[in-house]
Design a protein around this motif. Structure first.
Motif, mmCIF file in Angstrom:
data_model
loop_
_atom_site.group_PDB
_atom_site.id
_atom_site.type_symbol
_atom_site.label_atom_id
_atom_site.label_comp_id
_atom_site.label_asym_id
_atom_site.label_seq_id
_atom_site.Cartn_x
_atom_site.Cartn_y
_atom_site.Cartn_z
ATOM 1 N N MET A 1 31.303 -74.081 4.122
ATOM 2 C CA MET A 1 30.082 -74.408 4.845
ATOM 3 C C MET A 1 30.269 -75.700 5.637
ATOM 4 S SD MET A 1 26.443 -74.271 3.030
ATOM 5 C CE MET A 1 25.191 -75.329 3.675
ATOM 6 N N GLN A 2 31.044 -76.625 5.119
ATOM 7 C CA GLN A 2 31.274 -77.898 5.781
ATOM 8 C C GLN A 2 32.183 -77.756 6.996
ATOM 9 O OE1 GLN A 2 30.235 -81.058 4.887
ATOM 10 N NE2 GLN A 2 29.045 -80.338 3.172
ATOM 11 N N VAL A 3 33.191 -76.924 6.897
ATOM 12 C CA VAL A 3 34.245 -76.890 7.904
ATOM 13 C C VAL A 3 34.223 -75.624 8.755
ATOM 14 C CG1 VAL A 3 36.752 -76.922 8.221
ATOM 15 C CG2 VAL A 3 35.709 -78.349 6.481
ATOM 16 N N GLY A 4 33.852 -74.494 8.191
ATOM 17 C CA GLY A 4 34.103 -73.224 8.835
ATOM 18 C C GLY A 4 33.088 -72.732 9.850
ATOM 19 N N VAL B 1 31.696 -72.852 13.378
ATOM 20 C CA VAL B 1 31.892 -73.341 14.746
ATOM 21 C C VAL B 1 31.485 -72.204 15.684
ATOM 22 C CG1 VAL B 1 33.567 -74.169 16.437
ATOM 23 C CG2 VAL B 1 33.806 -74.820 14.052
ATOM 24 N N ARG B 2 30.738 -72.523 16.700
ATOM 25 C CA ARG B 2 30.320 -71.498 17.654
ATOM 26 C C ARG B 2 31.533 -70.863 18.328
ATOM 27 N NH1 ARG B 2 26.262 -74.644 21.345
ATOM 28 N NH2 ARG B 2 28.124 -75.900 21.333
ATOM 29 N N SER B 3 31.448 -69.571 18.564
ATOM 30 C CA SER B 3 32.572 -68.853 19.175
ATOM 31 C C SER B 3 32.876 -69.380 20.581
ATOM 32 C CB SER B 3 32.297 -67.355 19.202
ATOM 33 O OG SER B 3 31.122 -67.073 19.933
ATOM 34 N N ALA B 4 31.868 -69.886 21.291
ATOM 35 C CA ALA B 4 32.108 -70.462 22.620
ATOM 36 C C ALA B 4 33.021 -71.684 22.530
ATOM 37 C CB ALA B 4 30.789 -70.840 23.278
ATOM 38 N N ILE B 5 32.858 -72.461 21.475
ATOM 39 C CA ILE B 5 33.703 -73.657 21.286
ATOM 40 C C ILE B 5 35.129 -73.226 20.959
ATOM 41 C CG2 ILE B 5 34.061 -75.733 19.890
ATOM 42 C CD1 ILE B 5 31.664 -75.901 21.803
ATOM 43 N N ILE B 6 35.273 -72.240 20.077
ATOM 44 C CA ILE B 6 36.612 -71.732 19.743
ATOM 45 C C ILE B 6 37.270 -71.151 20.991
ATOM 46 C CG2 ILE B 6 37.900 -70.001 18.410
ATOM 47 C CD1 ILE B 6 37.009 -72.348 16.707
ATOM 48 N N GLY B 7 36.484 -70.471 21.813
ATOM 49 C CA GLY B 7 37.014 -69.913 23.052
ATOM 50 C C GLY B 7 37.528 -70.986 23.997
ATOM 51 N N ALA C 1 42.949 -73.891 19.721
ATOM 52 C CA ALA C 1 43.729 -74.569 18.680
ATOM 53 C C ALA C 1 42.836 -75.087 17.552
ATOM 54 C CB ALA C 1 44.527 -75.721 19.279
ATOM 55 N N LEU C 2 41.552 -75.176 17.817
ATOM 56 C CA LEU C 2 40.609 -75.669 16.814
ATOM 57 C C LEU C 2 40.557 -74.753 15.595
ATOM 58 C CD1 LEU C 2 38.605 -77.947 16.333
ATOM 59 C CD2 LEU C 2 36.872 -76.583 17.484
ATOM 60 N N ARG C 3 40.723 -73.455 15.813
ATOM 61 C CA ARG C 3 40.683 -72.502 14.697
ATOM 62 C C ARG C 3 41.764 -72.831 13.662
ATOM 63 N NH1 ARG C 3 38.631 -67.247 14.464
ATOM 64 N NH2 ARG C 3 38.388 -67.259 16.725
ATOM 65 N N ALA C 4 42.990 -73.063 14.100
ATOM 66 C CA ALA C 4 44.089 -73.393 13.186
ATOM 67 C C ALA C 4 43.871 -74.747 12.526
ATOM 68 C CB ALA C 4 45.417 -73.377 13.926
ATOM 69 N N GLY D 1 41.297 -74.422 9.870
ATOM 70 C CA GLY D 1 41.879 -73.698 8.745
ATOM 71 C C GLY D 1 42.712 -74.616 7.866
ATOM 72 N N THR D 2 43.491 -75.484 8.489
ATOM 73 C CA THR D 2 44.307 -76.445 7.741
ATOM 74 C C THR D 2 43.435 -77.410 6.949
ATOM 75 O OG1 THR D 2 46.058 -76.325 9.393
ATOM 76 C CG2 THR D 2 46.063 -78.252 7.969
ATOM 77 N N ILE D 3 42.378 -77.887 7.579
ATOM 78 C CA ILE D 3 41.466 -78.816 6.896
ATOM 79 C C ILE D 3 40.780 -78.129 5.726
ATOM 80 C CG2 ILE D 3 39.324 -80.132 7.145
ATOM 81 C CD1 ILE D 3 40.241 -80.695 10.056
ATOM 82 N N SER D 4 40.262 -76.927 5.942
ATOM 83 C CA SER D 4 39.520 -76.251 4.876
ATOM 84 C C SER D 4 40.416 -75.890 3.690
ATOM 85 C CB SER D 4 38.796 -75.021 5.407
ATOM 86 O OG SER D 4 39.696 -74.043 5.819
ATOM 87 N N GLU D 5 41.706 -75.662 3.931
ATOM 88 C CA GLU D 5 42.640 -75.403 2.822
ATOM 89 C C GLU D 5 42.810 -76.629 1.934
ATOM 90 O OE1 GLU D 5 46.294 -74.218 4.612
ATOM 91 O OE2 GLU D 5 45.532 -72.274 5.244
ATOM 92 N N ARG D 6 42.700 -77.803 2.496
ATOM 93 C CA ARG D 6 42.967 -79.040 1.753
ATOM 94 C C ARG D 6 41.725 -79.649 1.118
ATOM 95 N NH1 ARG D 6 47.153 -81.151 6.246
ATOM 96 N NH2 ARG D 6 48.900 -79.927 5.513
ATOM 97 N N LEU D 7 40.565 -79.335 1.653
ATOM 98 C CA LEU D 7 39.336 -79.904 1.103
ATOM 99 C C LEU D 7 38.793 -79.010 -0.004
ATOM 100 C CD1 LEU D 7 37.299 -81.077 4.223
ATOM 101 C CD2 LEU D 7 38.441 -82.494 2.534
#
Length: 57
Positions: A15-18, A20-26, A30-33, A36-42
């Protein structure tokens, strides 16, 4: 909603990290990866500790 001081909500890391609006990812694919790295560690425990540090400082 008002939260009393010294009471910390328990939030799940996805809920904290995952969210993000699809327009921003579009615009920044690189934000998606990166997120993903941040959410794996937190972990939930680490996120709670970091929230407490920020509120108590």
């Amino acid at each position: 909603m008002k939260v009393p001081k010294r009471v910390f909500a328990v939030l799940s890391v996805p809920m904290q990290v995952g969210v993000v609006r699809s327009a921003i990812i579009g615009e920044y694919p690189a934000l998606r990866a990166l997120l993903g790295t941040i959410s794996e560690r937190l972990t939930d425990r680490l996120m709670q500790e970091l929230n407490c540090r920020g509120d108590l400082d």
